[in-house]
Design a protein around this motif. Structure first.
Motif, PDB file in Angstrom:
ATOM      1  N   GLY A  68       1.246  -1.541   0.063  1.00  0.00           N
ATOM      2  CA  GLY A  68       0.104  -0.285   0.200  1.00  0.00           C
ATOM      3  C   GLY A  68       0.608   1.382  -0.278  1.00  0.00           C
ATOM      4  O   GLY A  68       0.835   2.250  -0.276  1.00  0.00           O
ATOM      5  N   LYS A  69       2.119   1.483  -0.173  1.00  0.00           N
ATOM      6  CA  LYS A  69       2.788   2.582   0.405  1.00  0.00           C
ATOM      7  C   LYS A  69       3.197   2.639  -1.367  1.00  0.00           C
ATOM      8  O   LYS A  69       4.067   1.645  -2.241  1.00  0.00           O
ATOM      9  N   PRO A  70       3.270   3.694  -1.458  1.00  0.00           N
ATOM     10  CA  PRO A  70       4.786   4.455  -2.712  1.00  0.00           C
ATOM     11  C   PRO A  70       4.982   3.577  -3.249  1.00  0.00           C
ATOM     12  O   PRO A  70       6.384   3.118  -1.785  1.00  0.00           O
ATOM     13  N   LYS A  71       5.758   3.112  -4.161  1.00  0.00           N
ATOM     14  CA  LYS A  71       7.277   2.411  -4.428  1.00  0.00           C
ATOM     15  C   LYS A  71       7.942   3.149  -5.774  1.00  0.00           C
ATOM     16  O   LYS A  71       7.298   3.673  -6.689  1.00  0.00           O
ATOM     17  N   LEU A  72       8.604   4.079  -5.047  1.00  0.00           N
ATOM     18  CA  LEU A  72       9.266   4.446  -6.370  1.00  0.00           C
ATOM     19  C   LEU A  72      10.804   3.889  -7.529  1.00  0.00           C
ATOM     20  O   LEU A  72      11.271   2.831  -6.595  1.00  0.00           O
ATOM     21  N   TYR A  73      10.733   3.843  -8.192  1.00  0.00           N
ATOM     22  CA  TYR A  73      11.660   3.448  -9.233  1.00  0.00           C
ATOM     23  C   TYR A  73      12.678   4.612  -9.114  1.00  0.00           C
ATOM     24  O   TYR A  73      12.320   5.185 -10.270  1.00  0.00           O
ATOM     25  N   TYR A  74      14.065   3.767  -9.325  1.00  0.00           N
ATOM     26  CA  TYR A  74      14.678   5.214  -9.684  1.00  0.00           C
ATOM     27  C   TYR A  74      16.413   4.456  -9.454  1.00  0.00           C
ATOM     28  O   TYR A  74      15.984   3.652  -8.840  1.00  0.00           O
ATOM     29  N   PHE A  75      17.533   5.160 -10.184  1.00  0.00           N
ATOM     30  CA  PHE A  75      18.603   5.133  -9.216  1.00  0.00           C
ATOM     31  C   PHE A  75      18.192   5.525  -7.833  1.00  0.00           C
ATOM     32  O   PHE A  75      17.917   6.623  -7.349  1.00  0.00           O
ATOM     33  N   ASP A  76      20.178   5.116  -7.810  1.00  0.00           N
ATOM     34  CA  ASP A  76      20.523   5.591  -5.918  1.00  0.00           C
ATOM     35  C   ASP A  76      20.774   7.029  -6.164  1.00  0.00           C
ATOM     36  O   ASP A  76      22.145   6.776  -5.562  1.00  0.00           O
ATOM     37  N   GLY A  77      20.101   7.607  -5.802  1.00  0.00           N
ATOM     38  CA  GLY A  77      20.349   9.207  -6.172  1.00  0.00           C
ATOM     39  C   GLY A  77      19.096  10.441  -6.058  1.00  0.00           C
ATOM     40  O   GLY A  77      18.626   9.720  -6.918  1.00  0.00           O
ATOM     41  N   ARG A  78      19.940  11.373  -6.367  1.00  0.00           N
ATOM     42  CA  ARG A  78      18.889  12.596  -6.563  1.00  0.00           C
ATOM     43  C   ARG A  78      17.998  12.963  -7.638  1.00  0.00           C
ATOM     44  O   ARG A  78      17.233  12.267  -7.759  1.00  0.00           O
ATOM     45  N   GLY A  79      18.963  13.337  -8.707  1.00  0.00           N
ATOM     46  CA  GLY A  79      18.156  13.135  -9.869  1.00  0.00           C
ATOM     47  C   GLY A  79      17.162  13.661  -9.740  1.00  0.00           C
ATOM     48  O   GLY A  79      16.462  14.930  -9.188  1.00  0.00           O
ATOM     49  N   LYS A  80      15.630  12.986 -11.475  1.00  0.00           N
ATOM     50  CA  LYS A  80      14.070  14.044 -11.095  1.00  0.00           C
ATOM     51  C   LYS A  80      13.706  13.944  -9.974  1.00  0.00           C
ATOM     52  O   LYS A  80      12.270  13.967 -10.088  1.00  0.00           O
TER      53      LYS A  80
END
Lengths: 222, 229
Positions: free
Chosen positions: B3-15
């Protein structure tokens, strides 16, 4: 004061054109002030009307709005072109942002150096046919409805028809292979407000030419 | 399903960083999947999870959302950080547009050559101090309220604090001459959810380093030859 929104920009498409499209699609009449000289632009800055010293500027409902996306979102919200709930808005926002990325390539095209133009044109074609158009072809095919979101005319549809026509100006056969988009293009073009906007004499601006490019460079030279 | 949002990205800031900030500010816990290999990215592509073949991607409320601005707008509205009416939303959108442009100058910074980094640093500071900070300084001075819009904490405040801290990382005294922004920074930093996000151990990502740059290039096969503005 007329009460109509007032647009301040160069006499050409640029970042203002999606705003002209959306107002026209919503059936809203507007006035335009065209920047022709550096002095006009410097006066606007001196008068403090450009929050970040940039155009587009749209005076609407007592606000001096800047930031293209903010202006478009406001117009879409005001004229019921933003879906019926948060989830439809999310879809519209996603679609519009994707199309805007494609339009950005077209926006910058007149300002790329001559030796890069062919490469940039190829990029536009590649992105349109491999990344963006297939998405909207699929959306329309899957739900079989006339409009992209919620079976109702929205900002997303206006943005897409604008993008299709802009890409076609550069790559005439770009919609071959996209039957849904071909039908969509005809449907949108026949909507009364859009049909009117597509006729000569409307506020729609022509493709950027050398004169437009020189004007922009003269006014906004870094 | 969590139920939690899940973020797909690099392990870093970026966008993705602005999205982490906003979820954290709203007090929303989220999960993250970090892209480390090209294979992971291709798997996401083949699975049809990335509408325009790009990240950030956030799984939230049954949607696989892409496009940073769309994701941020959705979160802002869902968690009541988007003003009370259309006009307040317009102001928030305008202000966020400005801070987004400012952070845009910083986004590509890690990918530049050493020489271009120096040039770009000067551009960032110049834009911050002559174009963006004065605009927000004036907004706060004119209404004298704690928050940018409608006397109520919003997305615009979160985004501005993020931008201020990022510019300060390039020039630590950049807020000299901006007393309103100095006070704003102190105020917003002490909001409990934000204070927590600013503490070590939170999901806030550090300043991008060479490892981050290598990862992005390796996964996306892009951004090899970036130039300063």
């Amino acid at each position: 004061m007329s009460g109509k929104p007032r647009l301040t920009y160069c006499n050409g498409r640029g970042r203002m054109e999606p705003i002209r499209w959306l107002l026209a699609a919503a059936g809203v009449e507007f006035e335009e002030i065209f920047l022709e000289t550096r002095e006009q632009y410097e006066k606007l800055i001196k008068d403090g009307v450009l929050m970040f010293q940039q155009v587009p500027l749209v005076e609407i409902d007592g606000m001096k709005m800047v930031q293209t996306r903010a202006i478009l979102s406001y117009i879409a919200g005001k004229y019921n072109l933003y879906g019926k709930d948060l989830k439809e808005r999310a879809l519209i926002d996603m679609y519009v942002e994707g199309i805007t990325d494609l339009m950005q390539m077209i926006l910058m095209f007149p300002f790329s150096p001559p030796e890069a133009k062919e490469k940039n044109l190829d990029s536009i074609k590649e992105r349109a046919t491999n990344r963006y158009f297939p998405v909207f072809e699929k959306v329309l095919k899957q739900h079989g409805q006339d409009f992209l979101v919620g079976n109702k005319f929205s900002w997303a549809d206006v943005q897409l028809i604008e993008a299709i026509l802009a890409v076609e100006e550069k790559i005439p056969a770009v919609l071959s292979g996209f039957p849904q988009l071909q039908a969509f293009k005809i449907r949108m073009s026949n909507m009364p407000t859009i049909k009117k906007f597509l006729q000569p004499g409307s506020p729609r601006k022509p493709p950027p030419d050398e004169c437009y490019r020189e004007t922009v460079l003269k006014i906004f030279r870094k | 399903m969590a139920g939690k949002p899940k973020l797909y990205y690099f392990d870093g800031r970026g966008k993705m960083e602005s999205i982490r900030w906003l979820l954290a500010a709203a007090g929303v816990e989220f999960e993250e999947e970090f892209l480390e290999t090209r294979e992971q990215y291709e798997k996401l592509l083949q699975g049809g999870s990335l509408l325009f073949q790009q990240v950030p991607m956030v799984e939230i409320d049954g949607m696989k959302m892409v496009q940073t601005r769309a994701i941020l707008s959705y979160i802002a509205a869902k968690y009541n950080l988007y003003g009370k009416d259309l006009m307040e939303r317009a102001l928030i959108d305008m202000y966020v547009g400005g801070t987004d442009d400012l952070m845009g100058f910083i986004l590509m910074f890690p990918f530049l050559s050493a020489e271009d980094k120096e040039k770009q640093c000067a551009v960032i500071v110049q834009k911050a101090t002559s174009r963006y900070f004065p605009a927000y300084e004036k907004v706060l001075k004119d209404h004298g309220q704690d928050f940018l819009v409608g006397n109520s904490f919003s997305w615009a405040d979160v985004h501005l604090l993020e931008a201020i801290l990022m510019v300060e990382e390039k020039k630590s005294d950049v807020l000299l001459g901006f007393p309103q922004l100095q006070a704003f920074k102190a105020r917003i930093s002490s909001i409990p959810t934000i204070k927590k996000f600013l503490e070590p151990g939170s999901q806030r990502k550090p300043v991008p380093d060479d490892k981050y740059v290598e990862t992005v290039r390796r996964v996306l096969h892009m951004y090899y030859d970036m130039k300063a503005n």
